[in-house]
Design a protein around this motif. Structure first.
Motif, PDB file in Angstrom:
ATOM      1  N   VAL A  90       0.697  -1.283   0.050  1.00  0.00           N
ATOM      2  CA  VAL A  90      -0.074   0.040   0.066  1.00  0.00           C
ATOM      3  C   VAL A  90       0.886   1.358   0.098  1.00  0.00           C
ATOM      4  CG1 VAL A  90      -2.061   1.357   1.257  1.00  0.00           C
ATOM      5  CG2 VAL A  90      -1.767  -1.141   1.368  1.00  0.00           C
ATOM      6  N   ASP A  91       0.626   2.165  -1.058  1.00  0.00           N
ATOM      7  CA  ASP A  91       1.409   3.475  -1.214  1.00  0.00           C
ATOM      8  C   ASP A  91       0.993   4.347  -0.130  1.00  0.00           C
ATOM      9  OD1 ASP A  91      -0.978   4.703  -1.964  1.00  0.00           O
ATOM     10  OD2 ASP A  91      -0.334   4.852  -4.053  1.00  0.00           O
ATOM     11  N   ALA A  92       1.546   5.746  -0.122  1.00  0.00           N
ATOM     12  CA  ALA A  92       1.346   6.491   1.157  1.00  0.00           C
ATOM     13  C   ALA A  92      -0.267   7.188   0.924  1.00  0.00           C
ATOM     14  CB  ALA A  92       2.413   7.727   0.920  1.00  0.00           C
ATOM     15  N   LYS A  93      -0.931   6.971  -0.285  1.00  0.00           N
ATOM     16  CA  LYS A  93      -2.164   7.257  -0.395  1.00  0.00           C
ATOM     17  C   LYS A  93      -3.049   6.291  -0.096  1.00  0.00           C
ATOM     18  CE  LYS A  93      -0.967  10.836  -4.014  1.00  0.00           C
ATOM     19  NZ  LYS A  93      -1.191  11.315  -5.381  1.00  0.00           N
ATOM     20  N   ASN A  98       0.217  -3.527  -5.368  1.00  0.00           N
ATOM     21  CA  ASN A  98       0.480  -4.700  -5.888  1.00  0.00           C
ATOM     22  C   ASN A  98       0.149  -5.931  -4.701  1.00  0.00           C
ATOM     23  OD1 ASN A  98       1.457  -6.803  -7.209  1.00  0.00           O
ATOM     24  ND2 ASN A  98       3.401  -5.817  -7.705  1.00  0.00           N
ATOM     25  N   GLY A  99      -0.597  -6.862  -5.146  1.00  0.00           N
ATOM     26  CA  GLY A  99      -0.832  -7.771  -4.147  1.00  0.00           C
ATOM     27  C   GLY A  99      -1.444  -9.001  -4.517  1.00  0.00           C
ATOM     28  N   SER A 100      -1.700  -9.964  -3.689  1.00  0.00           N
ATOM     29  CA  SER A 100      -2.181 -11.454  -3.913  1.00  0.00           C
ATOM     30  C   SER A 100      -3.715 -11.366  -4.093  1.00  0.00           C
ATOM     31  CB  SER A 100      -1.610 -12.116  -2.900  1.00  0.00           C
ATOM     32  OG  SER A 100      -2.058 -11.897  -1.743  1.00  0.00           O
ATOM     33  N   SER A 101      -4.298 -10.337  -4.068  1.00  0.00           N
ATOM     34  CA  SER A 101      -5.819 -10.432  -4.112  1.00  0.00           C
ATOM     35  C   SER A 101      -6.309  -9.538  -5.362  1.00  0.00           C
ATOM     36  CB  SER A 101      -6.443  -9.934  -2.583  1.00  0.00           C
ATOM     37  OG  SER A 101      -6.302  -8.552  -2.579  1.00  0.00           O
ATOM     38  N   GLU A 102      -7.635  -9.300  -5.323  1.00  0.00           N
ATOM     39  CA  GLU A 102      -8.410  -8.657  -6.367  1.00  0.00           C
ATOM     40  C   GLU A 102      -8.469  -7.161  -6.025  1.00  0.00           C
ATOM     41  OE1 GLU A 102      -9.097 -10.316  -9.168  1.00  0.00           O
ATOM     42  OE2 GLU A 102      -8.137 -12.245  -8.208  1.00  0.00           O
ATOM     43  N   ARG A 103      -7.782  -6.758  -5.016  1.00  0.00           N
ATOM     44  CA  ARG A 103      -7.752  -5.228  -4.564  1.00  0.00           C
ATOM     45  C   ARG A 103      -6.847  -4.492  -5.262  1.00  0.00           C
ATOM     46  NH1 ARG A 103     -11.741  -4.731  -0.812  1.00  0.00           N
ATOM     47  NH2 ARG A 103     -10.769  -2.448  -0.599  1.00  0.00           N
ATOM     48  N   ASP A 104      -6.151  -5.038  -6.338  1.00  0.00           N
ATOM     49  CA  ASP A 104      -5.060  -3.989  -6.900  1.00  0.00           C
ATOM     50  C   ASP A 104      -5.389  -2.933  -7.433  1.00  0.00           C
ATOM     51  OD1 ASP A 104      -3.313  -6.092  -6.299  1.00  0.00           O
ATOM     52  OD2 ASP A 104      -2.921  -6.718  -8.176  1.00  0.00           O
ATOM     53  N   TYR A 145       1.615  -5.625  10.123  1.00  0.00           N
ATOM     54  CA  TYR A 145       1.947  -4.484   8.935  1.00  0.00           C
ATOM     55  C   TYR A 145       3.245  -3.972   9.476  1.00  0.00           C
ATOM     56  CZ  TYR A 145       0.618  -1.982  13.414  1.00  0.00           C
ATOM     57  OH  TYR A 145       0.666  -1.242  14.704  1.00  0.00           O
ATOM     58  N   ALA A 146       3.994  -3.532   8.244  1.00  0.00           N
ATOM     59  CA  ALA A 146       5.475  -3.168   8.389  1.00  0.00           C
ATOM     60  C   ALA A 146       5.680  -2.070   7.310  1.00  0.00           C
ATOM     61  CB  ALA A 146       6.175  -4.371   8.551  1.00  0.00           C
ATOM     62  N   PRO A 147       6.542  -1.143   7.812  1.00  0.00           N
ATOM     63  CA  PRO A 147       6.902  -0.300   6.766  1.00  0.00           C
ATOM     64  C   PRO A 147       7.996  -0.759   5.863  1.00  0.00           C
ATOM     65  CG  PRO A 147       8.118   0.315   8.856  1.00  0.00           C
ATOM     66  CD  PRO A 147       7.124  -0.982   9.109  1.00  0.00           C
ATOM     67  N   ALA A 148       7.915  -0.184   4.535  1.00  0.00           N
ATOM     68  CA  ALA A 148       9.019  -0.625   3.553  1.00  0.00           C
ATOM     69  C   ALA A 148       9.362   0.519   2.645  1.00  0.00           C
ATOM     70  CB  ALA A 148       8.662  -1.916   2.946  1.00  0.00           C
ATOM     71  N   PRO A 154       7.629   5.852   0.298  1.00  0.00           N
ATOM     72  CA  PRO A 154       7.403   5.003   1.448  1.00  0.00           C
ATOM     73  C   PRO A 154       6.044   3.880   1.171  1.00  0.00           C
ATOM     74  CG  PRO A 154       6.698   6.899   1.950  1.00  0.00           C
ATOM     75  CD  PRO A 154       7.390   7.090   0.524  1.00  0.00           C
ATOM     76  N   VAL A 155       6.008   2.844   1.532  1.00  0.00           N
ATOM     77  CA  VAL A 155       4.816   1.717   1.385  1.00  0.00           C
ATOM     78  C   VAL A 155       4.788   1.169   2.875  1.00  0.00           C
ATOM     79  CG1 VAL A 155       5.005   1.492  -1.050  1.00  0.00           C
ATOM     80  CG2 VAL A 155       6.386  -0.008   0.513  1.00  0.00           C
ATOM     81  N   VAL A 156       3.550   0.558   2.784  1.00  0.00           N
ATOM     82  CA  VAL A 156       3.177  -0.334   4.030  1.00  0.00           C
ATOM     83  C   VAL A 156       2.897  -1.691   3.484  1.00  0.00           C
ATOM     84  CG1 VAL A 156       1.891  -0.736   6.022  1.00  0.00           C
ATOM     85  CG2 VAL A 156       2.373   1.549   5.475  1.00  0.00           C
ATOM     86  N   ILE A 157       3.654  -2.997   4.034  1.00  0.00           N
ATOM     87  CA  ILE A 157       3.272  -4.190   3.814  1.00  0.00           C
ATOM     88  C   ILE A 157       2.260  -4.816   4.483  1.00  0.00           C
ATOM     89  CG2 ILE A 157       4.224  -6.508   3.627  1.00  0.00           C
ATOM     90  CD1 ILE A 157       7.126  -5.114   3.112  1.00  0.00           C
TER      91      ILE A 157
END
Length: 480
Positions: A90-93, A98-104, A145-148, A154-157
């Motif tokens: 998940v980006d800063a907004k 990108n992900g493993s579900s249909e929520r891209d 959740y973790a920052p990256a 910045p994104v959040v995993i």
């Protein structure tokens, strides 16, 4: 009514212990809940933390161009399948890049906003909550959740795994914790209520008995149902009531005796004065009856003086001034004062006192009070010894004490009389002799004075064989 109920001692005890137990049980429940929650989620938390680290390792490769975005998506899906869950970048907004579900390309659910903000702040954590990621998903997830950083941004995993089974297991465990604790609390509450009633019950009885006692009912008693501290308190209260009852009887008897002793001479005086005033008594007999009036006045004076003396001694107002007193000389002086009255009554007064030149016995005594004690005992002996009898005063050293014996050959006393001679106003002569010169207070005063001078007194007697009083006072060591 409620305020009075809350002020009750046993209610205070009950509520205090109950609140303590509730706090203990609540703390115990919270502890076991945290313990089992951490235990059930431990494996999944370790797995999510490891997979989050793997995702974080892939992101620098995208920025370096080693792997493409498509390959990144493929890798994330493999990681998601390994945890049987989903992975989001998940980006800063708040958009899922990108992900493993249909929520891209969509915005994360509002229920995830708080976690997302924590991740942007650089924090890492786990949350187990009954929320839905989409309408078709089941409720109950464990989220990590973790920052990256991705391409310098910045994104959040986010890693999500279903936790329905764990939640159900935890719910079952919580019920297994809460239900027994509630039953235990109920049982403890009942036991505490019974114990508090049992503890406070005797205190309430003592309170009621004390109020009855204050109202003048000396028959009030508290039942003793145990040998513990409360039972001992009940016994002490009953003993106190018994003593108060005896003191009240003594007070009533004392007042009756004082009234009687005062009434007799006053009645005689009043009768004689009225008779002389009404000329019933001839003028030539006035001298004889005035002597009788003088005798009655002296009797009243002795009674009042004895009462005042006894009151001062019992109230501690009489100061006994102790100083070294040579008993050989003090006894000789007292016997010299009484020699005249003994000769008038045809009595033999013997003194068996050691020669001061051979043996000097000294004790810490008040000279005036010691003379008063000895004179009282000798006057009693004179009063109850018929003419021709013998009164003996003997002084000797016995162990570390000076022992003084006052012995007579008078009428003696019965066993039951010996127990009462120290009582105020008790007179042996009431039963066996018409003589009534004393006030009945002499021996009472003697006993108090002897105790005040750190001595002891005892008596032995037999009817027709005489009486012997024994005084003992600590001797002052020679050379002191």
């Amino acid at each position: 009514m409620l305020k009075r109920w809350l002020k009750s001692f046993y209610i205070k005890i009950f509520l205090s212990f109950l609140v303590t137990c509730i706090l203990f049980f609540v703390g115990l429940a919270l502890f076991w809940n945290a313990y089992f929650t951490d235990l059930f989620y431990m494996d999944k938390k370790e797995l999510l933390a490891a997979r989050s680290a793997e995702v974080a390792k892939l992101l620098p490769s995208v920025q370096e161009g080693t792997i493409s975005t498509r390959e990144l998506r493929f890798g994330i899906r493999i990681i998601a399948r390994s945890i049987n869950g989903s992975v989001w970048l998940v980006d800063a907004k708040g958009n899922v890049l990108n992900g493993s579900s249909e929520r891209d390309g969509t915005v994360i659910p509002k229920t995830m906003d708080a976690l997302f903000i924590e991740g942007l702040k650089g924090n890492t954590g786990f949350v187990a909550a009954p929320y839905k990621l989409d309408e078709n998903a089941m409720e109950g997830f464990l989220t990590h959740y973790a920052p990256a950083q991705l391409n310098g941004q910045p994104v959040v995993i986010f890693l999500h795994v279903p936790a329905v089974e764990v939640s159900e297991a935890l719910a079952a465990v919580r019920w297994n914790i809460v239900v027994p604790l509630l039953f235990s609390l109920l049982t403890v509450g009942i036991i505490l209520y019974i114990l508090s009633r049992k503890l406070a019950g005797p205190l309430q009885q003592i309170n009621r008995a004390a109020l009855e006692l204050a109202a003048g009912d000396f028959s009030a008693r508290v039942p003793v149902g145990s040998n513990d501290e409360v039972g001992q308190l009940a016994k002490s209260f009953n003993f106190m009531v018994t003593q108060l009852n005896e003191w009240e009887d003594t007070r009533q008897e004392f007042l009756a005796n004082v009234s009687h002793e005062l009434r007799s001479p006053l009645t005689s005086l009043r009768g004689l004065i009225i008779a002389m005033n009404d000329k019933v008594i001839p003028a030539d007999k006035y001298g004889h009856y005035l002597k009788i009036c003088g005798f009655e006045v002296q009797r009243l004076q002795r009674l009042v003086n004895d009462l005042l003396d006894l009151a001062r001694i019992q109230n501690g107002m009489d100061v006994i001034r102790l100083r070294p007193l040579v008993l050989n000389e003090a006894i000789a002086e007292t016997l010299e004062l009484l020699s005249t009255i003994t000769r008038e009554r045809s009595l033999i007064l013997e003194a068996r006192v050691p020669d001061p030149a051979l043996q000097l016995l000294t004790a810490e005594l008040d000279p005036d009070r010691f003379a008063q004690v000895l004179q009282n005992l000798l006057y009693n002996a004179i009063q109850f010894t018929p003419g021709g009898g013998t009164i003996t005063v003997e002084l000797r050293a016995q162990s570390e004490n000076a022992v003084i014996l006052v012995r007579d050959t008078g009428i003696g006393m019965h066993e039951h009389e010996l127990h009462r001679i120290w009582d105020r106003f008790y007179k042996v002569e009431h039963a066996r002799t018409p003589c009534s010169e004393g006030t009945g207070l002499g021996l009472t005063i003697v006993k108090h004075l002897v105790s005040g001078m750190k001595g002891s007194i005892s008596v032995t007697s037999q009817p027709g064989a005489g009486t012997e009083f024994m005084l003992a006072f600590p001797l002052i060591p020679v050379g002191r």
